[in-house]
Design an enzyme around this catalytic site. Sequence first.
Site, PDB file in Angstrom:
ATOM      1  N   LYS A  32       0.373 -10.631  -7.005  1.00 31.14           N
ATOM      2  CA  LYS A  32       0.041  -9.501  -6.140  1.00 31.14           C
ATOM      3  C   LYS A  32       1.315  -8.966  -5.500  1.00 31.14           C
ATOM      4  CE  LYS A  32      -1.712  -9.996  -1.907  1.00 31.14           C
ATOM      5  NZ  LYS A  32      -0.910  -9.118  -1.007  1.00 31.14           N
ATOM      6  N   ASP A  59      -1.305  -4.035  -4.398  1.00 26.82           N
ATOM      7  CA  ASP A  59      -2.171  -4.109  -3.216  1.00 26.82           C
ATOM      8  C   ASP A  59      -1.668  -3.150  -2.137  1.00 26.82           C
ATOM      9  OD1 ASP A  59      -3.929  -4.962  -1.235  1.00 26.82           O
ATOM     10  OD2 ASP A  59      -2.716  -6.715  -0.712  1.00 26.82           O
ATOM     11  N   LEU A  60      -1.988  -1.855  -2.276  1.00 25.33           N
ATOM     12  CA  LEU A  60      -1.525  -0.855  -1.319  1.00 25.33           C
ATOM     13  C   LEU A  60      -2.640  -0.346  -0.422  1.00 25.33           C
ATOM     14  CD1 LEU A  60       0.946   1.237  -3.515  1.00 25.33           C
ATOM     15  CD2 LEU A  60       1.410  -0.762  -2.076  1.00 25.33           C
ATOM     16  N   LYS A  61      -3.896  -0.677  -0.712  1.00 23.36           N
ATOM     17  CA  LYS A  61      -5.034  -0.364   0.163  1.00 23.36           C
ATOM     18  C   LYS A  61      -5.069   1.107   0.580  1.00 23.36           C
ATOM     19  CE  LYS A  61      -5.070  -5.019   2.255  1.00 23.36           C
ATOM     20  NZ  LYS A  61      -3.767  -5.551   1.761  1.00 23.36           N
ATOM     21  N   LEU A  62      -5.118   2.005  -0.376  1.00 20.42           N
ATOM     22  CA  LEU A  62      -5.107   3.432  -0.055  1.00 20.42           C
ATOM     23  C   LEU A  62      -6.347   3.826   0.751  1.00 20.42           C
ATOM     24  CD1 LEU A  62      -3.783   5.102  -3.340  1.00 20.42           C
ATOM     25  CD2 LEU A  62      -2.510   4.104  -1.436  1.00 20.42           C
ATOM     26  N   ASP A  64      -7.327   7.594   2.609  1.00 21.25           N
ATOM     27  CA  ASP A  64      -6.968   8.934   3.067  1.00 21.25           C
ATOM     28  C   ASP A  64      -8.066   9.883   2.605  1.00 21.25           C
ATOM     29  OD1 ASP A  64      -5.412  11.272   3.881  1.00 21.25           O
ATOM     30  OD2 ASP A  64      -3.633  10.001   3.690  1.00 21.25           O
ATOM     31  N   ASN A  67      -8.764  14.018  -1.838  1.00 19.98           N
ATOM     32  CA  ASN A  67      -7.772  14.708  -2.649  1.00 19.98           C
ATOM     33  C   ASN A  67      -6.438  13.965  -2.653  1.00 19.98           C
ATOM     34  OD1 ASN A  67      -6.876  17.101  -4.203  1.00 19.98           O
ATOM     35  ND2 ASN A  67      -5.596  17.485  -2.408  1.00 19.98           N
ATOM     36  N   THR A 119      -9.736 -10.239   5.748  1.00 19.99           N
ATOM     37  CA  THR A 119     -10.070 -11.629   6.059  1.00 19.99           C
ATOM     38  C   THR A 119      -9.469 -12.093   7.391  1.00 19.99           C
ATOM     39  OG1 THR A 119      -8.249 -12.315   4.601  1.00 19.99           O
ATOM     40  CG2 THR A 119     -10.472 -12.363   3.684  1.00 19.99           C
ATOM     41  N   ARG A 181      -6.906 -21.352   1.110  1.00 16.45           N
ATOM     42  CA  ARG A 181      -5.891 -22.332   1.507  1.00 16.45           C
ATOM     43  C   ARG A 181      -6.304 -23.705   1.013  1.00 16.45           C
ATOM     44  NH1 ARG A 181      -4.026 -18.183   3.082  1.00 16.45           N
ATOM     45  NH2 ARG A 181      -3.138 -17.608   5.090  1.00 16.45           N
ATOM     46  N   GLN A 190      -5.206 -15.670   9.102  1.00 13.47           N
ATOM     47  CA  GLN A 190      -6.504 -15.447   8.491  1.00 13.47           C
ATOM     48  C   GLN A 190      -7.607 -16.051   9.364  1.00 13.47           C
ATOM     49  OE1 GLN A 190      -6.629 -13.531   6.007  1.00 13.47           O
ATOM     50  NE2 GLN A 190      -5.017 -13.885   4.530  1.00 13.47           N
ATOM     51  N   ARG A 211       0.720 -18.452   0.972  1.00 11.60           N
ATOM     52  CA  ARG A 211       1.610 -19.467   1.530  1.00 11.60           C
ATOM     53  C   ARG A 211       1.351 -20.879   1.022  1.00 11.60           C
ATOM     54  NH1 ARG A 211       0.883 -16.594   7.330  1.00 11.60           N
ATOM     55  NH2 ARG A 211      -0.988 -15.922   6.211  1.00 11.60           N
TER      56      ARG A 211
END
Length: 232
Positions: A32, A59-62, A64, A67, A119, A181, A190, A211
């Site tokens: 990722k 993983d940029l989590k757009l 907006d 358009n 999370t 984990r 988390q 981690r």
Amino acid sequence: MSRDVIIACDFSSKEETLRFLEKLGERRPFVKIGMELYYAEGPAIVRELKARGHKVFLDLKLHDIPNTVGKAMKVLSKMDIDMCNVHALGTVEMMEAAICGLEREDGSRPLLIAVTQLTSTTQEQMESDQLIEEPMERVVAHYAYNAKVAGLDGVVCSPLEAEKVHGTCGEDFLTVTPGVRFAEDEKGDQARVTTPAKARELSSDYIVVGRSITGAKDPLAAYERCMAEFLG
């Protein structure tokens, strides 16, 4: 449905990332790339990791207006990524625009998933900060339903909600679950977490592990342990 472990390469540079991956020897795990690494290195880090044989979850989590998200996805579709995401909170219309933007001329596209509730978010925070008073499990299932209606492939959720998502959207609808984990590791930032073995029991399709692998003294041993516990 195939399962896999995705390693969260939450590093600040290409050099740091490659130093870590070299510790895994001949292994080429699904990785990722999050905001920190992508903003530091740009599309070049995607090309580098793909050239080395890795599958890449960008993983940029757009989130907006439809358009804007559609146009951004059109740019991302030119990269050879395997998975990317948006925020389900952006509405069905926005998610539909994202799918449309991702589709290439040959009809192919990366997997597209939607973030439900992070999370790190607790029930109390959701109620006080977002003014959402429904139970977490119900909220996540509703966001997942909207993502399915929009034509997405799955969602990001806690392993604790994976069964509910599958019950709402079907077994073929992907659950990609961070917050995983080893039992002896710290939770960090988390809130809704579990172990690789428990995530398997709870029907996660992909687990995202950071981690517990990247911070381990022997990352290869940690990765192989994680694979064994999750895949069974």
